[in-house]
Design a protein around this motif. Structure first.
Motif, PDB file in Angstrom:
ATOM      1  N   SER A  36       0.829  -1.206   0.000  1.00 50.99           N
ATOM      2  CA  SER A  36       0.000   0.000   0.000  1.00 50.99           C
ATOM      3  C   SER A  36       0.865   1.258   0.000  1.00 50.99           C
ATOM      4  CB  SER A  36      -0.928   0.004   1.219  1.00 50.99           C
ATOM      5  OG  SER A  36      -1.639   1.219   1.297  1.00 50.99           O
ATOM      6  N   ILE A  37       1.888   1.275   0.840  1.00 49.28           N
ATOM      7  CA  ILE A  37       2.783   2.439   0.881  1.00 49.28           C
ATOM      8  C   ILE A  37       3.503   2.589  -0.450  1.00 49.28           C
ATOM      9  CG2 ILE A  37       4.881   3.354   1.955  1.00 49.28           C
ATOM     10  CD1 ILE A  37       3.817   2.191   4.641  1.00 49.28           C
ATOM     11  N   LEU A  38       3.929   1.487  -1.038  1.00 42.72           N
ATOM     12  CA  LEU A  38       4.594   1.545  -2.342  1.00 42.72           C
ATOM     13  C   LEU A  38       3.666   2.131  -3.399  1.00 42.72           C
ATOM     14  CD1 LEU A  38       7.082   0.828  -4.090  1.00 42.72           C
ATOM     15  CD2 LEU A  38       6.078  -1.435  -4.400  1.00 42.72           C
ATOM     16  N   SER A  39       2.399   1.733  -3.371  1.00 44.38           N
ATOM     17  CA  SER A  39       1.442   2.197  -4.387  1.00 44.38           C
ATOM     18  C   SER A  39       0.907   3.597  -4.118  1.00 44.38           C
ATOM     19  CB  SER A  39       0.247   1.251  -4.446  1.00 44.38           C
ATOM     20  OG  SER A  39       0.643  -0.009  -4.854  1.00 44.38           O
ATOM     21  N   ASN A  40       0.600   3.891  -2.853  1.00 41.67           N
ATOM     22  CA  ASN A  40      -0.137   5.108  -2.532  1.00 41.67           C
ATOM     23  C   ASN A  40       0.606   6.093  -1.640  1.00 41.67           C
ATOM     24  OD1 ASN A  40      -2.500   4.071  -3.846  1.00 41.67           O
ATOM     25  ND2 ASN A  40      -2.762   2.740  -2.078  1.00 41.67           N
ATOM     26  N   GLY A  41       1.775   5.732  -1.177  1.00 45.78           N
ATOM     27  CA  GLY A  41       2.506   6.590  -0.257  1.00 45.78           C
ATOM     28  C   GLY A  41       2.025   6.383   1.167  1.00 45.78           C
ATOM     29  N   PHE A  72       9.051   1.263   5.444  1.00 44.31           N
ATOM     30  CA  PHE A  72       9.978   2.157   4.736  1.00 44.31           C
ATOM     31  C   PHE A  72      11.364   1.530   4.656  1.00 44.31           C
ATOM     32  CE2 PHE A  72       6.970   5.411   4.300  1.00 44.31           C
ATOM     33  CZ  PHE A  72       7.522   6.511   3.673  1.00 44.31           C
ATOM     34  N   GLU A  73      11.824   0.919   5.763  1.00 46.56           N
ATOM     35  CA  GLU A  73      13.126   0.266   5.754  1.00 46.56           C
ATOM     36  C   GLU A  73      13.149  -0.860   4.718  1.00 46.56           C
ATOM     37  OE1 GLU A  73      13.284  -0.822   9.890  1.00 46.56           O
ATOM     38  OE2 GLU A  73      14.432   0.972  10.421  1.00 46.56           O
ATOM     39  N   ALA A  74      12.092  -1.666   4.693  1.00 43.01           N
ATOM     40  CA  ALA A  74      12.020  -2.778   3.744  1.00 43.01           C
ATOM     41  C   ALA A  74      11.993  -2.265   2.306  1.00 43.01           C
ATOM     42  CB  ALA A  74      10.788  -3.639   4.027  1.00 43.01           C
ATOM     43  N   GLU A  77      15.405  -1.200   1.227  1.00 43.03           N
ATOM     44  CA  GLU A  77      16.275  -2.344   0.941  1.00 43.03           C
ATOM     45  C   GLU A  77      15.889  -3.028  -0.361  1.00 43.03           C
ATOM     46  OE1 GLU A  77      16.262  -4.995   4.285  1.00 43.03           O
ATOM     47  OE2 GLU A  77      16.843  -3.399   5.673  1.00 43.03           O
ATOM     48  N   ILE A  78      14.592  -3.208  -0.581  1.00 40.80           N
ATOM     49  CA  ILE A  78      14.112  -3.943  -1.756  1.00 40.80           C
ATOM     50  C   ILE A  78      14.348  -3.154  -3.039  1.00 40.80           C
ATOM     51  CG2 ILE A  78      12.030  -4.790  -2.916  1.00 40.80           C
ATOM     52  CD1 ILE A  78      10.952  -5.443  -0.059  1.00 40.80           C
ATOM     53  N   THR A  79      13.994  -1.864  -3.009  1.00 45.44           N
ATOM     54  CA  THR A  79      14.031  -1.069  -4.238  1.00 45.44           C
ATOM     55  C   THR A  79      15.336  -0.317  -4.445  1.00 45.44           C
ATOM     56  OG1 THR A  79      13.134   0.948  -3.230  1.00 45.44           O
ATOM     57  CG2 THR A  79      11.528  -0.678  -4.063  1.00 45.44           C
ATOM     58  N   GLY A  80      16.041   0.000  -3.353  1.00 49.46           N
ATOM     59  CA  GLY A  80      17.240   0.824  -3.468  1.00 49.46           C
ATOM     60  C   GLY A  80      16.917   2.268  -3.796  1.00 49.46           C
ATOM     61  N   ASP A  81      15.631   2.615  -3.809  1.00 52.78           N
ATOM     62  CA  ASP A  81      15.167   3.960  -4.165  1.00 52.78           C
ATOM     63  C   ASP A  81      15.357   4.909  -2.977  1.00 52.78           C
ATOM     64  OD1 ASP A  81      13.658   6.255  -4.860  1.00 52.78           O
ATOM     65  OD2 ASP A  81      12.232   5.057  -6.005  1.00 52.78           O
ATOM     66  N   ALA A  82      15.964   6.054  -3.221  1.00 55.40           N
ATOM     67  CA  ALA A  82      16.258   7.036  -2.176  1.00 55.40           C
ATOM     68  C   ALA A  82      15.000   7.640  -1.551  1.00 55.40           C
ATOM     69  CB  ALA A  82      17.141   8.144  -2.739  1.00 55.40           C
ATOM     70  N   ARG A  83      13.847   7.525  -2.221  1.00 57.16           N
ATOM     71  CA  ARG A  83      12.636   8.128  -1.641  1.00 57.16           C
ATOM     72  C   ARG A  83      12.224   7.446  -0.351  1.00 57.16           C
ATOM     73  NH1 ARG A  83       7.216   6.252  -4.836  1.00 57.16           N
ATOM     74  NH2 ARG A  83       7.901   4.151  -5.316  1.00 57.16           N
ATOM     75  N   TRP A  84      12.714   6.237  -0.088  1.00 57.63           N
ATOM     76  CA  TRP A  84      12.374   5.518   1.141  1.00 57.63           C
ATOM     77  C   TRP A  84      13.383   5.787   2.253  1.00 57.63           C
ATOM     78  CZ3 TRP A  84       7.676   4.716   0.231  1.00 57.63           C
ATOM     79  CH2 TRP A  84       7.239   4.331  -1.041  1.00 57.63           C
TER      80      TRP A  84
END
Length: 173
Positions: A36-41, A72-74, A77-84
């Protein structure tokens, strides 16, 4: 005056700064929250208090939002995206550790989970009111991040809610 919301580095938040009432995370709801956080923030910031002094780069202690912080931590780690790497946080100024614990427990106690029956029932009601053409579509649209087995159970509960409508006094229990 309301407490400010800051964007804090996830690495600066000490999730173990105080004792927690949760002993762990149920994997399925945690995965749903993460998706949900990945999709909707993030819909609700975490709550923290300043640590004085800071320890090992941790400047804030977590009051509430352990699952959100872990998501957010997961995702980082999973995406490597700095937005998390940063998370919105209410910075609270509790009077003492007791007040922080009270806030954490209150947040977890007040938030009442929706029962599986109630989840199925809302899908059935949405179908009946023409929001969705079928129970299947209602469940798929209302709970898109739920696993396939969970959506199957919700469809069965929607049909049960339809069959038992008006018969049970407290079906959610």
């Amino acid at each position: 005056m309301t407490d400010p919301i800051l964007m804090l580095p996830v690495a600066a938040v000490d999730a173990g700064a105080m004792m927690r009432d949760r002993t762990g995370f149920d994997p399925e709801p945690f995965d749903e929250l993460t998706r949900s956080i990945l999709s909707n923030g993030l819909r609700m910031p975490i709550e923290v208090c300043a640590l004085d002094p800071a320890l090992d780069g941790k400047t804030h202690g977590l009051i509430s939002g352990a699952r959100r912080l872990a998501a957010f931590e997961a995702l980082g780690e999973i995406t490597g995206d700095a937005r998390w790497a940063t998370i919105p946080a209410f910075v609270r100024a509790p009077q003492d550790l007791g007040a922080s614990l009270e806030a954490m427990v209150e947040e977890n106690e007040i938030r009442a989970e929706i029962s599986p029956y109630e989840k199925g029932r809302i899908a059935w009601l949405a179908r009946n009111r023409g929001v969705f053409p079928t129970i299947e579509e209602a469940v798929d649209r209302l709970y898109p991040r739920a696993s396939q087995p969970k959506r199957s159970r919700l469809r069965a509960l929607a049909r049960l809610a339809q069959a038992l409508d008006g018969i049970l006094s407290a079906p959610e229990r």
